[in-house]
Design an enzyme around this catalytic site. Structure first.
Site, PDB file in Angstrom:
ATOM      1  N   LYS A 188       0.839  -1.203   0.000  1.00 34.52           N
ATOM      2  CA  LYS A 188       0.000   0.000   0.000  1.00 34.52           C
ATOM      3  C   LYS A 188       0.872   1.251   0.000  1.00 34.52           C
ATOM      4  O   LYS A 188       2.005   1.219   0.467  1.00 34.52           O
ATOM      5  CB  LYS A 188      -0.858   0.032   1.281  1.00 34.52           C
ATOM      6  CG  LYS A 188      -1.975  -0.982   1.338  1.00 34.52           C
ATOM      7  CD  LYS A 188      -2.728  -0.851   2.655  1.00 34.52           C
ATOM      8  CE  LYS A 188      -3.838  -1.883   2.776  1.00 34.52           C
ATOM      9  NZ  LYS A 188      -4.911  -1.748   1.798  1.00 34.52           N
ATOM     10  N   ARG A 193     -10.125 -11.706   2.038  1.00 37.89           N
ATOM     11  CA  ARG A 193     -10.992 -12.752   1.495  1.00 37.89           C
ATOM     12  C   ARG A 193     -10.311 -14.124   1.559  1.00 37.89           C
ATOM     13  O   ARG A 193     -10.986 -15.143   1.668  1.00 37.89           O
ATOM     14  CB  ARG A 193     -11.419 -12.386   0.063  1.00 37.89           C
ATOM     15  CG  ARG A 193     -10.286 -12.171  -0.911  1.00 37.89           C
ATOM     16  CD  ARG A 193     -10.669 -11.281  -2.101  1.00 37.89           C
ATOM     17  NE  ARG A 193     -10.805  -9.876  -1.712  1.00 37.89           N
ATOM     18  CZ  ARG A 193     -11.116  -8.885  -2.533  1.00 37.89           C
ATOM     19  NH1 ARG A 193     -11.336  -9.127  -3.812  1.00 37.89           N
ATOM     20  NH2 ARG A 193     -11.203  -7.661  -2.101  1.00 37.89           N
TER      21      ARG A 193
HETATM   22  N1  BES Z   1      -7.958  -3.872   4.636  1.00 41.74           N
HETATM   23  C1  BES Z   1      -8.163  -3.443   3.314  1.00 41.74           C
HETATM   24  C2  BES Z   1      -9.469  -2.664   3.111  1.00 41.74           C
HETATM   25  C3  BES Z   1      -9.606  -1.363   3.854  1.00 41.74           C
HETATM   26  C4  BES Z   1      -9.487  -0.167   3.177  1.00 41.74           C
HETATM   27  C5  BES Z   1      -9.928  -1.327   5.193  1.00 41.74           C
HETATM   28  C6  BES Z   1      -9.664   1.028   3.846  1.00 41.74           C
HETATM   29  C7  BES Z   1     -10.103  -0.138   5.856  1.00 41.74           C
HETATM   30  C8  BES Z   1      -9.978   1.045   5.171  1.00 41.74           C
HETATM   31  C9  BES Z   1      -8.209  -4.640   2.383  1.00 41.74           C
HETATM   32  O1  BES Z   1      -7.406  -5.713   2.751  1.00 41.74           O
HETATM   33  C10 BES Z   1      -7.692  -4.198   1.037  1.00 41.74           C
HETATM   34  O2  BES Z   1      -6.565  -3.828   0.981  1.00 41.74           O
HETATM   35  N2  BES Z   1      -8.557  -4.238   0.025  1.00 41.74           N
HETATM   36  C11 BES Z   1      -8.169  -3.856  -1.283  1.00 41.74           C
HETATM   37  C12 BES Z   1      -8.670  -4.899  -2.245  1.00 41.74           C
HETATM   38  C13 BES Z   1      -8.177  -4.731  -3.655  1.00 41.74           C
HETATM   39  C14 BES Z   1      -6.698  -4.979  -3.699  1.00 41.74           C
HETATM   40  C15 BES Z   1      -8.914  -5.686  -4.559  1.00 41.74           C
HETATM   41  C16 BES Z   1      -8.797  -2.494  -1.583  1.00 41.74           C
HETATM   42  O3  BES Z   1      -9.927  -2.270  -1.196  1.00 41.74           O
HETATM   43  O4  BES Z   1      -8.106  -1.675  -2.155  1.00 41.74           O
HETATM   44 MN    MN Z   2      -5.407  -5.513   2.036  1.00 44.20          MN
END
Ligand code: BES
Ligand code: MN
Ligand code: ZN
Length: 482
Positions: A262, A336
């Site tokens: 990230k 997931r």
């Molecule tokens: N933990 C994150 C989602 C999240 C985003 C939680 C903002 C709290 C605040 C999750 O694991 C994630 O990174 N999701 C990705 C999925 C994508 C790579 C398909 C996302 O939402 O960007």
């Molecule tokens: Mn994630």
């Protein structure tokens, strides 16, 4: 915080602050009405004026707006307003003259909501301020007294348990990832089991997770070299017959994204990626404390998501607990993968219906902001029950659809599934569709709480953690135990 009912005259209340609500068109009763300053009191919703009648020492008059528009959620909001007024006068005990409930709303629901609002609003996280010796300061709000002649002590108790349990979840959310590790969460689960006869706990370590074939949890945890994963299972036997409700909570104690890392801005907030697990843990504790008559099987898949020389790589293929294969196209779609194994495990442990809570997608924040969690379900009855509990708790949900065309997006070229699509279409539904592959044919509801677990700015939660899900699950369990 303790909450209880009393039935005495206003002048006999000895709390540090007594709160009195004022509906539009109503007048303050005597002798309060002729106290100096009382003429400034307004019925505008959330307005507040403090007056000093002598007995009791201080009364805050809080505007309730129109009686026919008043709701339990509004009671939560003014519960918080009263707590903030109490804090300003450095008091620790708050009393409420219970306002009349509008038609169609139980007085007990208003009373519980006042307690919840005050309790949530008093949450502070201060153990890392110097001088605190690493200990949490005692809560500034010690007692909420509901003054009424109605028999609503049981509902006031529910308000107390919900507020304290919600705050306990918020405490877990607030802890940094170097403290709240998977083993720390397992420790909290053991504590809950030790405190309640009807709760048992089982904790699997890395070796057990690998041996069981939980390929998703194994894969995500590979990047964490010294922080080990845990698969935590809590069982509550409140009835021993009838429905067994399965609860699954995403418990990623820190989500860097892994190799699909990230951006650094805001990454520190990903210590809250265990919010689903925190809500499930503390909901089980609350349900046990209220001694509700149902059975629960709660599962927390817990791990960090780290990049390292041993980490899962984009393109890696894994096999989940139910044998389905997944090409991991994005290591940041880790939730997931671990939930998939946990759902299968929960069903195999005997759950008849499944509910999972997860901070799963950023897309839900775009779609629904911090007001509604997304609800995705393969079963209309369960979805309706969850939505009803959500309305009663103020932890709102909005249902999103499932459809075969979404399902097609999750299909792999060389595997059964891919965990993320390059197209970025319907991100929240994509994740839900993926999870549905692991529900073992059971009725299932998924709550994506990425937008509601943190920083909602709601009056009684403010910034930071919300404990979203604790109240909703308690409300649902109360309904199911009837
Ligand atoms: N933990 C994150 C989602 C999240 C985003 C939680 C903002 C709290 C605040 C999750 O694991 C994630 O990174 N999701 C990705 C999925 C994508 C790579 C398909 C996302 O939402 O960007
Ligand atoms: Mn994630
Ligand atoms: Zn995550």
């Amino acid at each position: 915080m303790k909450a209880y009912t009393t039935e005495v005259a206003l002048s006999d209340l000895d709390a540090d602050l007594v709160a009195v609500g004022l509906y539009e068109g109503d007048e303050l009763s005597e002798p309060l009405g002729s106290t100096a300053g009382a003429a400034d009191a307004s019925a505008d919703f959330k307005s507040q004026v403090i007056v000093y009648p002598g007995h009791p020492e201080r009364v805050v008059v809080i505007g309730l707006g129109k009686k026919e528009d008043f709701t339990a959620e509004k009671a939560r909001v003014i519960g918080a307003v009263a707590q903030k007024a109490l804090k300003q006068v450095k008091g620790e005990a708050l009393a409420w003259m219970l306002p009349d409930a509008p038609e169609g709303i139980e007085p007990g629901a208003i009373a519980a909501a006042l307690v919840e609002g005050a309790g949530f609003s008093a949450f502070e996280f201060d153990r890392y301020k110097s001088g605190s010796d690493g200990e949490e300061a005692p809560p500034s709000l010690k007692a909420v007294e509901i003054n009424t002649d109605q028999d609503i002590a049981a509902m006031v108790k529910v308000g107390e348990v919900v507020a304290n349990s919600g705050n306990r979840a918020r405490y877990l959310q607030s802890l940094p990832a170097n403290v709240a590790t998977p083993e720390y969460l397992a420790g909290r689960a053991r504590e809950i089991a030790d405190a309640h006869e009807k709760v048992t706990v089982e904790v699997m370590d890395r070796a057990a997770i690998v041996k069981a074939g939980m390929g998703g949890l194994q894969a995500v945890s590979k990047g964490g070299e010294d922080v080990e994963p845990r698969l935590i299972t809590l069982k509550y036997t409140g009835k021993g017959s009838g429905e067994k409700l399965g609860l699954v909570g995403k418990s990623v104690t820190f989500d860097t994204g892994g190799i699909s890392i990230k951006p650094s801005a805001g990454m520190h907030e990903m210590k809250m990626d265990m919010s689903g697990g925190a809500a499930v843990l503390e909901a089980v504790n609350a349900i046990a404390e209220l001694d509700l008559a149902l059975d629960i099987i709660a599962v927390l898949p817990s791990t960090e998501n780290m990049p390292s020389g041993t980490a899962l790589k984009p393109g890696d293929i894994i096999t989940q607990l139910n044998g389905k294969t997944v090409e991991v196209t994005n290591t940041d779609a880790e939730g997931r993968l671990i939930l998939a194994d946990a759902l299968v495990h929960c069903a195999r442990e005997g759950a008849d219906r499944l509910i999972d809570l997860a901070t799963l997608t950023g897309a839900v924040l775009i779609g629904l902001g911090s007001t509604y969690a997304a609800l995705i379900s393969n079963d209309d009855e369960l979805a309706a029950q969850v939505a009803e509990a959500a309305d009663r708790s103020g932890e709102l949900v909005w249902r999103l659809p499932l459809h075969d065309e979404y399902k097609d997006l999750t299909k792999g070229e060389i595997t059964d599934l891919v965990n993320a699509s390059a197209q970025r279409k319907a991100g929240t539904i994509y994740a839900g569709s993926f999870l549905e592959e692991f529900t073992e044919g059971k009725p299932w509801a998924h709550l994506d709480i990425a937008g509601t677990a943190w920083d909602t700015g709601r009056e009684y939660w403010g910034k930071g953690p919300t404990g979203f899900g604790v109240h909703l699950l308690v409300a649902l369990a109360r309904e199911l135990s009837k």
